[in-house]
Design an enzyme around this catalytic site. Structure first.
Site, mmCIF file in Angstrom:
data_model
loop_
_atom_site.group_PDB
_atom_site.id
_atom_site.type_symbol
_atom_site.label_atom_id
_atom_site.label_comp_id
_atom_site.label_asym_id
_atom_site.label_seq_id
_atom_site.Cartn_x
_atom_site.Cartn_y
_atom_site.Cartn_z
ATOM 1 N N GLU A 54 -5.016 1.310 3.615
ATOM 2 C CA GLU A 54 -3.871 2.206 3.797
ATOM 3 C C GLU A 54 -3.804 3.196 2.629
ATOM 4 O O GLU A 54 -3.766 2.765 1.472
ATOM 5 C CB GLU A 54 -2.586 1.385 3.871
ATOM 6 C CG GLU A 54 -2.543 0.512 5.125
ATOM 7 C CD GLU A 54 -1.682 -0.733 4.977
ATOM 8 O OE1 GLU A 54 -0.869 -0.809 4.040
ATOM 9 O OE2 GLU A 54 -1.848 -1.655 5.805
ATOM 10 N N LEU A 105 -1.827 1.311 9.656
ATOM 11 C CA LEU A 105 -1.062 0.364 8.846
ATOM 12 C C LEU A 105 -1.116 -1.003 9.542
ATOM 13 O O LEU A 105 -0.224 -1.355 10.325
ATOM 14 C CB LEU A 105 0.375 0.880 8.731
ATOM 15 C CG LEU A 105 1.227 0.438 7.556
ATOM 16 C CD1 LEU A 105 2.532 1.215 7.543
ATOM 17 C CD2 LEU A 105 1.478 -1.042 7.514
ATOM 18 N N ALA A 106 -2.175 -1.731 9.316
ATOM 19 C CA ALA A 106 -2.408 -2.972 10.052
ATOM 20 C C ALA A 106 -3.388 -3.824 9.241
ATOM 21 O O ALA A 106 -4.591 -3.609 9.294
ATOM 22 C CB ALA A 106 -2.971 -2.659 11.434
ATOM 23 N N GLU A 107 -2.829 -4.782 8.499
ATOM 24 C CA GLU A 107 -3.673 -5.521 7.539
ATOM 25 C C GLU A 107 -4.689 -6.430 8.224
ATOM 26 O O GLU A 107 -5.818 -6.586 7.740
ATOM 27 C CB GLU A 107 -2.795 -6.329 6.571
ATOM 28 C CG GLU A 107 -2.052 -5.484 5.548
ATOM 29 C CD GLU A 107 -0.836 -4.751 6.104
ATOM 30 O OE1 GLU A 107 -0.449 -5.040 7.256
ATOM 31 O OE2 GLU A 107 -0.276 -3.900 5.395
ATOM 32 N N GLN A 140 -2.788 -2.938 0.225
ATOM 33 C CA GLN A 140 -2.005 -2.097 -0.683
ATOM 34 C C GLN A 140 -1.162 -2.910 -1.667
ATOM 35 O O GLN A 140 -1.104 -2.595 -2.851
ATOM 36 C CB GLN A 140 -1.114 -1.189 0.162
ATOM 37 C CG GLN A 140 -0.600 -0.002 -0.561
ATOM 38 C CD GLN A 140 -0.078 1.028 0.432
ATOM 39 O OE1 GLN A 140 1.003 0.861 0.996
ATOM 40 N NE2 GLN A 140 -0.837 2.081 0.656
ATOM 41 N N PHE A 141 -0.511 -3.917 -1.172
ATOM 42 C CA PHE A 141 0.234 -4.849 -2.021
ATOM 43 C C PHE A 141 -0.100 -6.254 -1.554
ATOM 44 O O PHE A 141 -0.080 -6.516 -0.352
ATOM 45 C CB PHE A 141 1.751 -4.638 -1.891
ATOM 46 C CG PHE A 141 2.236 -3.348 -2.476
ATOM 47 C CD1 PHE A 141 2.665 -3.280 -3.795
ATOM 48 C CD2 PHE A 141 2.263 -2.197 -1.705
ATOM 49 C CE1 PHE A 141 3.109 -2.082 -4.334
ATOM 50 C CE2 PHE A 141 2.709 -0.999 -2.243
ATOM 51 C CZ PHE A 141 3.135 -0.937 -3.557
ATOM 52 N N ASP A 185 1.704 -8.619 -1.454
ATOM 53 C CA ASP A 185 2.848 -9.065 -0.647
ATOM 54 C C ASP A 185 2.627 -8.837 0.848
ATOM 55 O O ASP A 185 3.305 -9.443 1.674
ATOM 56 C CB ASP A 185 4.100 -8.294 -1.069
ATOM 57 C CG ASP A 185 4.263 -8.248 -2.576
ATOM 58 O OD1 ASP A 185 5.251 -8.782 -3.073
ATOM 59 O OD2 ASP A 185 3.382 -7.677 -3.275
ATOM 60 N N ILE A 230 -0.410 -9.049 2.404
ATOM 61 C CA ILE A 230 -1.715 -9.578 2.821
ATOM 62 C C ILE A 230 -1.547 -10.557 3.995
ATOM 63 O O ILE A 230 -2.504 -10.845 4.708
ATOM 64 C CB ILE A 230 -2.427 -10.271 1.630
ATOM 65 C CG1 ILE A 230 -3.939 -10.342 1.867
ATOM 66 C CG2 ILE A 230 -1.844 -11.646 1.335
ATOM 67 C CD1 ILE A 230 -4.751 -10.741 0.638
ATOM 68 N N PRO A 243 -0.305 -10.582 7.100
ATOM 69 C CA PRO A 243 -0.800 -10.340 8.471
ATOM 70 C C PRO A 243 -2.315 -10.546 8.588
ATOM 71 O O PRO A 243 -2.824 -10.800 9.675
ATOM 72 C CB PRO A 243 -0.449 -8.865 8.729
ATOM 73 C CG PRO A 243 0.660 -8.561 7.786
ATOM 74 C CD PRO A 243 0.401 -9.410 6.570
ATOM 75 N N HIS A 299 7.294 -6.687 -3.772
ATOM 76 C CA HIS A 299 6.286 -5.917 -4.510
ATOM 77 C C HIS A 299 5.884 -6.646 -5.777
ATOM 78 O O HIS A 299 5.359 -6.041 -6.692
ATOM 79 C CB HIS A 299 6.801 -4.511 -4.863
ATOM 80 C CG HIS A 299 7.068 -3.665 -3.667
ATOM 81 N ND1 HIS A 299 8.233 -3.712 -2.964
ATOM 82 C CD2 HIS A 299 6.282 -2.752 -3.025
ATOM 83 C CE1 HIS A 299 8.177 -2.869 -1.951
ATOM 84 N NE2 HIS A 299 6.999 -2.275 -1.957
#
Ligand SMILES: Cc1ncc(C[n+]2csc(CCOP(=O)(O)OP(=O)(O)O)c2C)c(N)n1
Ligand SMILES: [Mg+2]
Length: 738
Positions: free
Chosen positions: A423, A466-468, A490-491, A493, A495, A497, A538
């Site tokens: 992302e 936007l789809a982990e 990205q974070f 937090d 991870i 998904p 975060h």
């Protein structure tokens, strides 16, 4: 795109002798299709018997799904196209070239089972030579990987040089990955109707449509997911209707019990994909005559009337009737064919029952790459003194963020198989803005990938939706094909998904396929707190959730040089790596270093003594390292107590030898980490010390960590929750005087 629906007037049950061409299937091909379908059904029957006799341990049938499977297999090219089948795809696998004997070897869990050597259940297919990629059991987790597989094939087709073996002497995963690709290859992926409810299915459809990728999604709709009927599963009862808005797709809806109609549908789908128009969706209506599995009795939720309606569409009997009616085979011919199949299966069963089981000593084989050991001295490469920075600037102390970017840039230059996505990682998806110099570019929310798209192009550095789960799932598929995806979450937090992909796929693919497949992806994730306002979502840690997963390397550097050296090892090694980057350390004054050059590497599992001492050992990592240093310096100043601080740097594997040597010397040990205390990473270290070094200890093993709660927004609360230098100081002092 147009949807093609089978015209019921042409359907097999109503076929007439006039229909001599059988659409694209010759008489011989139809006989072959029937043989495969019959073989598939009879393997199920034999397995059910073997299970009842307790000679095999599990059974999953493909009954009712034979026609669509055979049709797909005959319309595609084995060893050329790629296959991500699901457990009902026995007939497809037979059509693609899997032998019945191999299927029975799966059932008995034989050492020689080519799909997994007795590690994975039967009907979980994996045959590298046929491009049938290892399958797991979570419904739908194969779909995103199929998308990544197609992306990998396309990448190599566009950049064939990337597929070449590495230069002699280059130590990296490429030495052990033979890449094969075709410019017009197609990837098949199948799933049940129920599985189309999984989020990953929709992520995969979206990604395939966005990329116009040559993937055929085959939904085999038997109307049930165990006992849940389709109208409860799928809004409106039709998956075809729900997906019809996806752009770039070719759609087919077909009677999947009719091999002729199914074959034609598949041929159209394959052609569309091969010609590069985009993905295809084949919705095949099938039946499920044998309950969900042997543990399920469908009579509990399906009345006889419904089951009889299904039975009238049984693909095996329908095809047999068709052959007779069309005069393609007579009674004698059918009997002869069936006799041949029975004979072949009998021999296969007899042989499989004789097969040897795997050796218990083999259980740890292939958890990690057998070819590259990232803990070995070969990964110990010294920093290059005074190396000019990759950006050409003269040596100066650089932040951790700078050196991570420099390492990514160096490795992108060195290895054309490396791609970066996630992302916001691109400079600017609308490339023309960059070209016209209207914008500077973003390059990640922390800017660590800044400039890389500009330098290497947007087929190597690009933004993902936007789809982990999609980020990790697609990366896994790409890496299976030989690419080296270095993806960003990205974070940390967010991870979660991707957890299914990480825990059930990425980390286990090598082991469950008995080294048939591997997927050495690097996942970079920004982790941790001490942000003053980062709050619950975060600031998370949680590394021990991942160090608990066999097959996954977990790295957590505390300073710029270690980050550079360990990231390079992560990229070149042959295992999946979770590379944790502490946000608070990205631009900290602590731990800056000059650029160490493009070959600097640190082996995994080697700790660093960051402060030597004899009185007490502190084992730590990440952002607690500078805090522990501060506390140790104060303690030494005030009381002359010398604390040895060990920065683990790599959490799996970890450096037991360094811990043992230090604890043997000091006899006192504190384990300090940022995550919440209970069940955390320190628990394992403390337990190992108690187990192996008990007689060396003069004091109990102590831990300092975050409170067992969440990280709050208000800085006063954050301070109280996360371990502070003073908490460490007090614990060290108490332990030293124990
Ligand atoms: C993620 C996940 N949830 C639940 C299960 C248990 N389970 C196995 S098969 C199945 C039903 C699948 O139905 P469908 O997708 O329609 O395929 P079918 O078996 O009907 O061919 C379920 C719930 C699983 N394997 N994975
Ligand atoms: Mg189903």
């Amino acid at each position: 795109m147009a949807t093609t629906k089978t015209d019921p007037k042409l359907a097999l049950a109503n076929g007439s002798k006039k229909n001599k061409t059988h659409e694209a299937l010759s008489r011989e091909a139809l006989i072959q299709a029937y043989r495969l379908m019959y073989t598939s059904r009879r393997i199920d029957d034999r397995e059910i018997l073997l299970k009842r006799q307790q000679k095999i341990y599990f059974q999953m049938s493909g009954a009712g799904h034979e026609a669509i499977g055979v049709a797909a297999g005959l319309a595609m090219k084995p060893g050329y196209d790629w296959f991500y089948p699901y457990y009902r795809d026995r007939a497809l696998c037979l059509a693609v070239g899997v032998k019945p004997y191999d299927m029975f070897l799966q059932g008995v869990g034989a050492a020689d089972d080519p799909s997994s050597g007795g590690r994975q259940m039967p009907s979980h297919w994996s045959y590298p030579g046929l491009h049938i990629v290892t399958q797991s059991s979570p419904t739908g987790s194969q779909i995103l990987q199929a998308v990544g597989c197609a992306e990998g094939g396309r990448y190599f087709a566009r950049r064939p040089k990337a597929a070449e073996p590495p230069p002699p002497g280059a130590l990296d995963y490429r030495q052990f990955k033979n890449v094969s690709f075709q410019g017009d290859e197609v990837t098949y992926v199948s799933l049940g109707d129920g599985t189309s409810s999984e989020g990953e299915f929709w992520e995969a459809m979206n990604a395939a449509a966005l990329g116009k990728l040559p993937v055929i999604f085959c939904v085999q709709d038997n109307g049930y997911a165990i006992s849940v009927p389709v109208e409860v599963q799928t809004a409106g009862g039709s998956i075809s209707r729900l997906v019809s808005g996806f752009p770039n797709f070719h759609f087919e809806e077909v009677d999947g019990t009719d091999p002729i109609a199914s074959h034609s549908a598949f041929q159209r789908a394959v052609r569309y994909c091969r010609e590069g128009h985009g993905p295809a969706f084949v919705h095949a209506h099938v039946i499920r005559p044998y309950s969900h599995s042997l543990s399920d009795d469908e009579r509990l939720y399906r009345p006889d009337s419904e089951r009889e309606r299904d039975a009238a569409r049984d693909p095996v009997t329908r095809t047999q009737m068709y052959l007779l009616r069309e005069g393609i085979l007579d009674d004698k011919g059918i009997t002869q064919l069936e006799k041949e199949v029975e004979g072949e299966l009998q021999m296969a069963v007899d042989r499989a029952l004789e097969a040897l089981p795997p050796a218990p000593e083999s259980i740890l084989k292939y958890v990690y790459s057998p070819d590259i050991d990232p803990t070995s001295p070969a990964f110990d490469m010294p920093p290059q003194e005074g190396a000019p920075a990759a950006d050409g600037k003269k040596p100066a102390n650089k932040t951790m963020a700078d050196l991570i970017t420099a390492t990514l840039r160096d490795e992108m230059k060195r290895d054309e198989r490396m791609v970066i996505f996630g992302e916001d990682v691109a400079d600017c998806s609308r490339e023309e803005y960059l070209k016209r110099k209207l914008v500077k570019g973003k390059g990640g929310v922390f800017k660590l990938t800044f400039g890389l798209q500009n330098e290497f192009g947007n087929d190597r550095v690009f933004n993902s939706p936007l789809a982990e789960a999609a980020i990790v799932g697609r990366a896994t598929g790409m890496a299976t094909r030989g690419l080296k995806p270095v993806v960003e979450i990205q974070f940390f937090d967010y991870i979660w998904p991707a957890m299914m992909q990480i825990r059930d796929e990425l980390s286990v693919i090598r082991w469950r396929s008995n080294n048939g497949f591997s997927c050495p992806v690097v996942i970079r994730a920004a982790i941790g707190g001490y942000l003053t306002g980062g709050a619950i979502y975060h600031s998370q840690c949680g590394e021990s959730v991942f160090t608990h997963i066999p097959g996954l390397r977990v790295v957590f550097p505390s300073n710029a040089l270690d980050a550079a050296g360990l990231l390079r090892t992560a990229i070149r090694c042959d295992d999946p790596v979770l590379f944790l980057e502490h946000k608070r350390l990205y631009r900290e004054a602590f731990g800056r270093a000059p650029y160490p050059g493009p070959e600097y590497m640190i082996p995994f599992g080697k700790a660093k003594v960051v402060h030597p001492g004899d009185n007490l050992t502190v084992i730590t990592y990440g952002a607690v390292v500078p805090r522990a240093l501060q506390a140790a310096q104060k303690l030494e100043r005030e009381q002359g107590i010398k604390v040895e601080i060990i920065d683990l740097r790599c959490l799996n594997p970890f450096d037991w030898d360094a811990i043992a040597a230090s604890v043997t010397k000091t006899s006192r040990v504190l384990v300090a980490y940022e995550d919440s205390l209970s069940w955390g990473y320190g628990a394992e270290i403390a337990a190992r010390i108690a187990d192996h070094l008990f007689d060396k200890l003069d004091a109990p093993v102590r831990r300092v960590a975050a409170k067992d709660t969440f990280v709050a927004y208000q800085p006063i609360l954050e301070d109280a929750i996360l371990p502070q230098p003073n908490d460490l100081y007090l614990a060290m002092k108490e332990l030293a005087s124990y």
